[in-house]
Scaffold this motif. Structure first.
Motif, mmCIF file in Angstrom:
data_model
loop_
_atom_site.group_PDB
_atom_site.id
_atom_site.type_symbol
_atom_site.label_atom_id
_atom_site.label_comp_id
_atom_site.label_asym_id
_atom_site.label_seq_id
_atom_site.Cartn_x
_atom_site.Cartn_y
_atom_site.Cartn_z
ATOM 1 N N ASP A 116 14.490 33.466 -6.965
ATOM 2 C CA ASP A 116 14.259 32.612 -5.754
ATOM 3 C C ASP A 116 12.620 32.792 -5.620
ATOM 4 O O ASP A 116 11.814 33.617 -6.217
ATOM 5 C CB ASP A 116 14.409 33.626 -4.376
ATOM 6 C CG ASP A 116 16.000 33.283 -4.288
ATOM 7 O OD1 ASP A 116 16.770 32.666 -4.930
ATOM 8 O OD2 ASP A 116 16.494 33.583 -3.005
ATOM 9 N N TYR A 118 9.073 31.676 -3.391
ATOM 10 C CA TYR A 118 8.505 31.945 -2.146
ATOM 11 C C TYR A 118 7.124 31.223 -2.260
ATOM 12 O O TYR A 118 6.292 31.827 -3.105
ATOM 13 C CB TYR A 118 8.271 33.452 -1.905
ATOM 14 C CG TYR A 118 9.838 34.227 -1.748
ATOM 15 C CD1 TYR A 118 10.169 34.586 -0.429
ATOM 16 C CD2 TYR A 118 10.584 34.511 -2.635
ATOM 17 C CE1 TYR A 118 11.339 35.308 -0.343
ATOM 18 C CE2 TYR A 118 11.777 35.257 -2.605
ATOM 19 C CZ TYR A 118 11.911 35.432 -1.462
ATOM 20 O OH TYR A 118 13.316 36.150 -1.072
ATOM 21 N N GLN A 130 11.153 30.053 1.524
ATOM 22 C CA GLN A 130 12.011 30.503 0.408
ATOM 23 C C GLN A 130 12.897 29.542 -0.209
ATOM 24 O O GLN A 130 13.244 28.747 0.709
ATOM 25 C CB GLN A 130 12.617 31.651 0.916
ATOM 26 C CG GLN A 130 13.597 32.349 -0.215
ATOM 27 C CD GLN A 130 14.439 33.506 0.534
ATOM 28 O OE1 GLN A 130 14.104 33.981 1.641
ATOM 29 N NE2 GLN A 130 15.054 34.020 -0.297
ATOM 30 N N THR A 132 15.823 28.747 -3.463
ATOM 31 C CA THR A 132 16.383 29.120 -4.577
ATOM 32 C C THR A 132 15.734 28.769 -5.971
ATOM 33 O O THR A 132 14.873 28.034 -5.877
ATOM 34 C CB THR A 132 17.921 28.574 -4.984
ATOM 35 O OG1 THR A 132 17.732 27.116 -5.069
ATOM 36 C CG2 THR A 132 18.599 28.909 -3.451
ATOM 37 N N LYS A 133 16.100 29.448 -7.088
ATOM 38 C CA LYS A 133 15.383 29.139 -8.438
ATOM 39 C C LYS A 133 15.769 27.770 -8.610
ATOM 40 O O LYS A 133 14.802 27.237 -9.596
ATOM 41 C CB LYS A 133 15.814 30.033 -9.476
ATOM 42 C CG LYS A 133 17.353 29.927 -9.780
ATOM 43 C CD LYS A 133 17.730 30.822 -10.830
ATOM 44 C CE LYS A 133 17.108 30.856 -12.037
ATOM 45 N NZ LYS A 133 17.642 32.026 -12.926
ATOM 46 N N VAL A 138 15.993 27.890 1.477
ATOM 47 C CA VAL A 138 16.576 29.057 1.878
ATOM 48 C C VAL A 138 16.301 29.226 3.303
ATOM 49 O O VAL A 138 17.075 29.178 4.189
ATOM 50 C CB VAL A 138 16.379 30.369 1.080
ATOM 51 C CG1 VAL A 138 17.190 31.437 1.823
ATOM 52 C CG2 VAL A 138 17.035 30.223 -0.456
#
Length: 268
Positions: A116, A118, A130, A132-133, A138
Motif C-alpha cells: 500500500d 501512503y 492511502q 493500494t499498490k 483506500v
C-alpha cells in the motif's frame, strides 16, 4: 557535493535501494543522479520538463523508484528504465482534504508491507492519503489542520511500521503523529520533523529536520540517539541492508549528500 564533475546541483532528496545504488534527486536536469555507496557516479537521467519542482525520491519494497512533484500536484512511479508507469494525483489540479483523486502540493510517500502507498499531502492540505499498490483509493488519514490530537500542520513525511502504524512528520507541530492501520489517531512523539522519515528493518525510526540539522533515532517511540549532519537534511534515506543513513541538504551553498554509518558495537 555530488562527485564526478556533476556540479553543485541543488540536492533535495536521497534514497538507497540496498543493492549498492544511491539515488540523489536534484532540482535541475538530469534530475536523478545515481551513485555507488562509495559515492562514485554511475549514471544520471531525467530530462527537462520531467518536474515542475523535484522534491523527494523513494524506493518501495519491490525496488521501484517514486518521486514527488508538489508544484504539479503529482507523484510518479518509475520502472528500471526510468519510464513513468504510474501517476497518483491530477497534474496541474489541486484537491482539498476530502479529495480522493487530487492533492495540494504532495511532498513525500511511504509504503506498507503489503505494498500500500501512503501519500504525504501536506504543503497545501493536512493529511495522508492511502492507496493500494495498484493505485486504488483506500482512506484519508488526518485531514484537519491544527495542533490538537490527530490534527496536522505541514505534513512532511510518512512511514509505516511493522505493526501497521502510520507515522507522520507533523512538521509545524514539531512532532511525529501516530495513527493505527485504520487511520485512528494514537499518540504524538515530540521530535523535530521537517524532513524525511524512514524505518529500518530492525524497527528503528529515523526522522530528519532541516532547522535542527539532525536525524533523530527512535526506538519504542523514545529518542535513543541523534545524528548531527552538514546542512539542512531535507531528504533522508536508509540503506535497508547496511543501515547507512543518507541525507540530502537544501542549504544554499551547502548542497550535498551525507552518509553516516552505524556505530560499531562497544567492546565488553
Amino acid at each position: 557535493q555530488l562527485a564526478g564533475g556533476w556540479g553543485d546541483a541543488y540536492t533535495t532528496s536521497v534514497a538507497a535501494d540496498g543493492k549498492g545504488n544511491v539515488v540523489a534527486l536534484v532540482r535541475s536536469e538530469p534530475y536523478f543522479r545515481v551513485f555507488t555507496t562509495a559515492g562514485q557516479p554511475v549514471r544520471q537521467w531525467g530530462a527537462a520538463g520531467a518536474f515542475t519542482l523535484a522534491h523527494s525520491v523513494h524506493f518501495d519494497r519491490d525496488g521501484a523508484l517514486w518521486a514527488t512533484d508538489p508544484d504539479a500536484h503529482v507523484i510518479h512511479k518509475y520502472d528500471a528504465n526510468g519510464q513513468v508507469v504510474m501517476t497518483l494525483g491530477t497534474k496541474g489540479t489541486t484537491g482539498d482534504n476530502a479529495s480522493r483523486t487530487s492533492f495540494n502540493r504532495p511532498n513525500s510517500v511511504g509504503f506498507a508491507a503489503n505494498g500500500d502507498i501512503y501519500v504525504s499531502d501536506g504543503y497545501g492540505n493536512s493529511r495522508i492519503v492511502q492507496f493500494t499498490k495498484t493505485g486504488s483509493f483506500v482512506r484519508i488519514i488526518g485531514g484537519r489542520k491544527g495542533t490538537g490530537p490527530g490534527e496536522l500542520s505541514t505534513v512532511h513525511g510518512v512511514a509505516v511500521d511493522a505493526q501497521g502504524r502510520v507515522l507522520v512528520n507533523d512538521a509545524d507541530n514539531k512532532r511525529v503523529s501516530v495513527f493505527d492501520k485504520d487511520g485512528t489517531f494514537i499518540k504524538t512523539i515530540a521530535v523535530p520533523s521537517r524532513g524525511g522519515i524512514q524505518i529500518a528493518p530492525d524497527g528503528t525510526v529515523y526522522v530528519s529536520d532541516v532547522a535542527a540539522g539532525v536525524v533523530t533515532l527512535l526506538r519504542n517511540d523514545q529518542i535513543v540517539d541523534v545524528i548531527k549532519v552538514d546542512g539542512r537534511p531535507h531528504g533522508l534515506g536508509i540503506d535497508p541492508v547496511t543501515g547507512d543513513v543518507y541525507t540530502a541538504s537544501t542549504q544554499p551553498g551547502m548542497h550535498n549528500v551525507t552518509k553516516s554509518s552505524p556505530k560499531a558495537p562497544r567492546a565488553n
